[in-house]
Design an enzyme around this catalytic site. Structure first.
Site, PDB file in Angstrom:
ATOM      1  N   LYS A 219     -30.857   2.960  21.637  1.00  0.00           N
ATOM      2  CA  LYS A 219     -29.625   3.639  21.204  1.00  0.00           C
ATOM      3  C   LYS A 219     -29.136   4.563  22.322  1.00  0.00           C
ATOM      4  O   LYS A 219     -29.780   5.561  22.636  1.00  0.00           O
ATOM      5  CB  LYS A 219     -29.859   4.469  19.941  1.00  0.00           C
ATOM      6  CG  LYS A 219     -28.523   4.944  19.353  1.00  0.00           C
ATOM      7  CD  LYS A 219     -28.632   6.091  18.400  1.00  0.00           C
ATOM      8  CE  LYS A 219     -28.268   7.419  19.004  1.00  0.00           C
ATOM      9  NZ  LYS A 219     -26.917   7.559  19.569  1.00  0.00           N
ATOM     10  N   GLU A 293     -39.395  13.346  25.933  1.00  0.00           N
ATOM     11  CA  GLU A 293     -39.004  14.033  27.182  1.00  0.00           C
ATOM     12  C   GLU A 293     -37.832  14.930  26.812  1.00  0.00           C
ATOM     13  O   GLU A 293     -36.731  14.449  26.547  1.00  0.00           O
ATOM     14  CB  GLU A 293     -38.651  12.988  28.242  1.00  0.00           C
ATOM     15  CG  GLU A 293     -38.740  13.546  29.642  1.00  0.00           C
ATOM     16  CD  GLU A 293     -37.403  14.039  30.117  1.00  0.00           C
ATOM     17  OE1 GLU A 293     -37.145  15.249  29.938  1.00  0.00           O
ATOM     18  OE2 GLU A 293     -36.634  13.243  30.659  1.00  0.00           O
ATOM     19  N   CYS A 327     -32.290  17.783  32.794  1.00  0.00           N
ATOM     20  CA  CYS A 327     -33.358  18.447  32.037  1.00  0.00           C
ATOM     21  C   CYS A 327     -34.287  19.244  32.959  1.00  0.00           C
ATOM     22  O   CYS A 327     -34.810  20.274  32.574  1.00  0.00           O
ATOM     23  CB  CYS A 327     -34.139  17.434  31.218  1.00  0.00           C
ATOM     24  SG  CYS A 327     -34.623  15.998  32.155  1.00  0.00           S
ATOM     25  N   GLU A 424     -31.712  26.615  27.586  1.00  0.00           N
ATOM     26  CA  GLU A 424     -31.251  25.528  28.452  1.00  0.00           C
ATOM     27  C   GLU A 424     -29.730  25.463  28.347  1.00  0.00           C
ATOM     28  O   GLU A 424     -29.193  25.144  27.284  1.00  0.00           O
ATOM     29  CB  GLU A 424     -31.865  24.197  27.990  1.00  0.00           C
ATOM     30  CG  GLU A 424     -31.526  23.051  28.914  1.00  0.00           C
ATOM     31  CD  GLU A 424     -32.136  21.724  28.481  1.00  0.00           C
ATOM     32  OE1 GLU A 424     -32.028  21.369  27.296  1.00  0.00           O
ATOM     33  OE2 GLU A 424     -32.726  21.038  29.335  1.00  0.00           O
TER      34      GLU A 424
HETATM   35  P1  NDP Z   1     -29.313  15.254  21.641  1.00  0.00           P
HETATM   36  O1  NDP Z   1     -30.738  15.562  21.751  1.00  0.00           O
HETATM   37  O2  NDP Z   1     -28.628  15.518  20.360  1.00  0.00           O
HETATM   38  O3  NDP Z   1     -29.026  13.726  21.996  1.00  0.00           O
HETATM   39  C1  NDP Z   1     -29.920  12.862  22.648  1.00  0.00           C
HETATM   40  C2  NDP Z   1     -29.917  11.505  21.954  1.00  0.00           C
HETATM   41  O4  NDP Z   1     -30.428  11.644  20.623  1.00  0.00           O
HETATM   42  C3  NDP Z   1     -28.532  10.892  21.786  1.00  0.00           C
HETATM   43  O5  NDP Z   1     -28.622   9.485  21.888  1.00  0.00           O
HETATM   44  C4  NDP Z   1     -28.186  11.286  20.370  1.00  0.00           C
HETATM   45  O6  NDP Z   1     -27.215  10.464  19.767  1.00  0.00           O
HETATM   46  C5  NDP Z   1     -29.517  11.117  19.682  1.00  0.00           C
HETATM   47  N1  NDP Z   1     -29.635  11.830  18.421  1.00  0.00           N
HETATM   48  C6  NDP Z   1     -28.887  12.866  17.975  1.00  0.00           C
HETATM   49  N2  NDP Z   1     -29.306  13.250  16.751  1.00  0.00           N
HETATM   50  C7  NDP Z   1     -30.338  12.441  16.428  1.00  0.00           C
HETATM   51  C8  NDP Z   1     -31.184  12.339  15.297  1.00  0.00           C
HETATM   52  N3  NDP Z   1     -31.071  13.175  14.268  1.00  0.00           N
HETATM   53  N4  NDP Z   1     -32.127  11.402  15.291  1.00  0.00           N
HETATM   54  C9  NDP Z   1     -32.277  10.564  16.316  1.00  0.00           C
HETATM   55  N5  NDP Z   1     -31.493  10.595  17.417  1.00  0.00           N
HETATM   56  C10 NDP Z   1     -30.546  11.540  17.482  1.00  0.00           C
HETATM   57  O7  NDP Z   1     -28.563  15.992  22.773  1.00  0.00           O
HETATM   58  P2  NDP Z   1     -27.009  16.353  22.770  1.00  0.00           P
HETATM   59  O8  NDP Z   1     -26.365  15.189  23.338  1.00  0.00           O
HETATM   60  O9  NDP Z   1     -26.485  16.790  21.475  1.00  0.00           O
HETATM   61  O10 NDP Z   1     -27.020  17.634  23.673  1.00  0.00           O
HETATM   62  C11 NDP Z   1     -27.351  18.901  23.095  1.00  0.00           C
HETATM   63  C12 NDP Z   1     -28.150  19.698  24.048  1.00  0.00           C
HETATM   64  O11 NDP Z   1     -29.365  19.041  24.304  1.00  0.00           O
HETATM   65  C13 NDP Z   1     -27.521  19.844  25.411  1.00  0.00           C
HETATM   66  O12 NDP Z   1     -26.654  20.907  25.443  1.00  0.00           O
HETATM   67  C14 NDP Z   1     -28.711  20.044  26.288  1.00  0.00           C
HETATM   68  O13 NDP Z   1     -29.071  21.397  26.314  1.00  0.00           O
HETATM   69  C15 NDP Z   1     -29.785  19.255  25.609  1.00  0.00           C
HETATM   70  N6  NDP Z   1     -30.025  17.942  26.218  1.00  0.00           N
HETATM   71  C16 NDP Z   1     -31.170  17.791  26.922  1.00  0.00           C
HETATM   72  C17 NDP Z   1     -31.431  16.593  27.523  1.00  0.00           C
HETATM   73  C18 NDP Z   1     -32.658  16.414  28.312  1.00  0.00           C
HETATM   74  O14 NDP Z   1     -32.827  15.374  28.957  1.00  0.00           O
HETATM   75  N7  NDP Z   1     -33.546  17.357  28.301  1.00  0.00           N
HETATM   76  C19 NDP Z   1     -30.496  15.469  27.471  1.00  0.00           C
HETATM   77  C20 NDP Z   1     -29.340  15.711  26.658  1.00  0.00           C
HETATM   78  C21 NDP Z   1     -29.130  16.924  26.073  1.00  0.00           C
HETATM   79  P3  NDP Z   1     -25.675  10.917  19.784  1.00  0.00           P
HETATM   80  O15 NDP Z   1     -25.276  10.966  21.194  1.00  0.00           O
HETATM   81  O16 NDP Z   1     -25.051   9.814  19.039  1.00  0.00           O
HETATM   82  O17 NDP Z   1     -25.604  12.244  19.095  1.00  0.00           O
END
Ligand code: NDP
Length: 516
Positions: A219, A293, A327, A424
């Site tokens: 996904k 991660e 990250c 973060e």
């Molecule tokens: P998320 O953790 O929400 O998203 C990462 C992935 O998880 C996306 O594919 C998302 O789908 C999916 N997801 C969201 N909700 C669920 C759920 N309940 N169950 C399973 N999968 C889910 O990150 P965000 O994109 O919302 O970003 C929010 C914050 O997270 C950022 O501001 C940043 O601080 C942090 N972040 C950290 C990352 C890292 O690599 N450490 C990467 C991305 C974000 P969808 O996109 O459809 O919501």
């Protein structure tokens, strides 16, 4: 190509120095004849012609593109222009179930039975196609995510191909990777990836899974589904057996439906710590393997014996690469007190040369923030930094009228209790703290809920080794930052998650080891 104009050289600017022009773009002053020759970069946009966007993209299940079960779609937007790029089928829980059953069938009937050397051929083929279509992938990735083309072209896409090359090499050598043991695939891997490195995170997850003999349901993030859907095309081009890779875009909830599906054997997630916790709970009590991660708040530690000019480049790369949406970004600079002033001065000069703007322009250093929501989050945290008493510096630069852009930002006078030092931000925002002794640096660096990465800048090898031992971080870079390599494991401690991706460790996450 540079455009040139004649102007009077300001008294402060020495020959060859870099100064800030009114709109924040750098001007370099000519040498020799006394005449000042400032110059600016002309626009150098990469052509979009190499990408053919479809009006609508379907889900990729069983080697075919299909609409979602309820026929719904969502729109992916270019964050640099706010223009819609394409409609995407919005997967449902029922679609996820279908994808998992399809992946299970492919595992049982074809992929799980193939000898490693046959699996390797497909992985090599995918790697080669990614290289052949690299320009197309780079442009599409920059359009969908907002990252500068020079990063998608020189980092994301080549590294994604490198992961397929690397794991292709392991597919028929599992006996050597795990001597004395028999490595069996786990079965169906559920993989959820974020929006900051869409294609690269896909490669980190799919390449080791396939090399070890698993099938996949992936996904992508809702704001960046397009490179994953182009990858579906690569799978078809490589003649990958149908159902080995399935890609289902859709909202976060379907991610939960995916990982809780009883047909899934392994879950791999990259994203926020908040969602990581939910995934952990969703998998708890099952016998599914799990790797997480998650977020980070890395310390980039600069000692007084470090070569400051190189350190400045490393600090800039550490926090402004990919708009800071990384990250493992070096979002906390820990500078030894005796050099903090010259270091900040050099940093400010360097910041003034950073070019913010069109991600497709080859000269752009900092592109667009991935989404409106992320821009709002960054804006809110920066406001909190000011309200809590930190001192903000931003170079003067014009931002484009449309799109989600944020100026490279530097905070000094930061206390460890400030939100900008703890949370973060996931944006181009650096918080500067100071230390006097190595012990104090360690204490401050480790004073975080996260433990993903860190950096150490010093002239002394012995100091590097002693710091590396004491830093609670999965990856520590010495006199460099943000270096990635498929052969090297990557992952975190504490709230940054567990398990490793990359290298042999990454392979280990996708196998069950049995005695001979
Ligand atoms: P998320 O953790 O929400 O998203 C990462 C992935 O998880 C996306 O594919 C998302 O789908 C999916 N997801 C969201 N909700 C669920 C759920 N309940 N169950 C399973 N999968 C889910 O990150 P965000 O994109 O919302 O970003 C929010 C914050 O997270 C950022 O501001 C940043 O601080 C942090 N972040 C950290 C990352 C890292 O690599 N450490 C990467 C991305 C974000 P969808 O996109 O459809 O919501």
């Amino acid at each position: 190509m540079a455009t040139m104009a004649t102007e009077t050289k300001p008294a402060a600017a020495s020959s060859g120095a870099i100064s800030r022009s009114g709109n924040g773009t750098p001007s370099r002053w000519g040498l020799g004849d006394g005449a000042a020759i400032p110059w600016e970069y002309a626009p150098a946009p990469e052509s979009r012609d190499v990408v053919t966007l479809k009006e609508t993209y379907g889900l990729f299940i069983g080697g075919r593109e299909i609409p979602s079960s309820d026929g719904e779609t969502f729109v992916s937007v270019n964050p640099a222009t706010e223009e819609p790029l394409a409609k995407i089928a919005r997967g449902t829980a029922a679609d996820m179930d279908k994808a998992v059953r399809t992946a299970r069938r492919a595992f049982q009937r074809s992929w799980g039975k193939l000898p490693g050397r046959e699996r390797a051929k497909y992985l090599f083929r995918i790697a080669r196609i990614l290289q052949e279509r690299s320009r197309e992938f780079a442009v599409l990735e920059s359009m969908d995510s907002g990252k500068p083309i020079k990063e998608s072209r020189d980092v994301d896409v080549p590294l994604a191909a490198a992961h397929f090359w690397y794991y292709a090499g392991w597919a028929d050598k599992l006996d050597y990777a795990f001597p004395g043991r028999v490595a069996r695939p786990l079965g169906v891997a559920a993989q959820i990836i974020p929006w900051n490195f869409p294609l690269l995170m896909l490669a980190w997850k799919i390449a080791p899974a396939l090399a070890a003999g698993n099938t996949v349901v992936l996904k992508p993030a809702s704001t960046t589904p397009l490179s994953a859907l182009l990858f579906a095309d690569v799978c078809r081009q490589a003649d990958l057996p149908p159902g080995v890779v399935n890609i289902v875009p859709g909202p976060g909830e379907i991610g939960m439906a995916l990982i809780t599906n009883p047909g899934v054997d392994k879950v791999a997630f990259t994203g926020s710590t908040e969602i990581g916790r939910k995934i952990f709970k969703g998998v708890a009590g099952s016998d599914k393997a799990l790797t997480l991660e998650l977020g980070g708040k890395a310390a980039n530690i600069v000692f007084d014996d470090a070569p400051l000019d190189q350190a400045v480049e490393g600090i800039v790369n550490g926090i402004y690469f990919n708009q800071g949406e990384v990250c493992c970004a070096g979002s906390r600079l820990l500078a030894q007190e005796s050099i903090v002033e010259p270091l900040i001065e050099k940093l400010k000069d360097r910041l003034a040369t950073i070019r913010v703007g069109d991600p497709l322009d080859k000269n752009t250093d900092v592109g667009a923030i991935n989404s409106k929501a992320q821009l709002e989050k960054i804006t809110e945290l920066v406001a909190a930094g000011r309200a809590e008493g930190a001192e903000m510096y931003q170079p003067a630069c014009d931002l484009p009228d449309r799109g989600y852009f944020f100026r490279p930002t530097l905070f000094t006078n930061v206390a460890q209790s400030h939100r900008i030092a703890r949370e973060e931000i996931f944006g181009p925002v650096l918080s500067v703290l100071t230390f006097r002794t190595p012990d104090e640096a360690i204490e401050k660096a480790n004073n975080t809920a996260y433990g993903l990465s860190a950096g150490v800048w010093t002239d002394k090898g012995s100091r590097i080794l002693s710091m590396v031992r004491r830093l609670k971080a999965g990856v520590v870079w010495a006199n460099t930052f943000n270096r990635f390599d498929p052969t090297s494991p990557f992952g975190g401690y504490k709230e940054s998650g567990f398990g490793r991706e990359g290298g042999m460790h990454g392979l280990h996450a996708y196998v069950r080891l049995e005695d001979r």
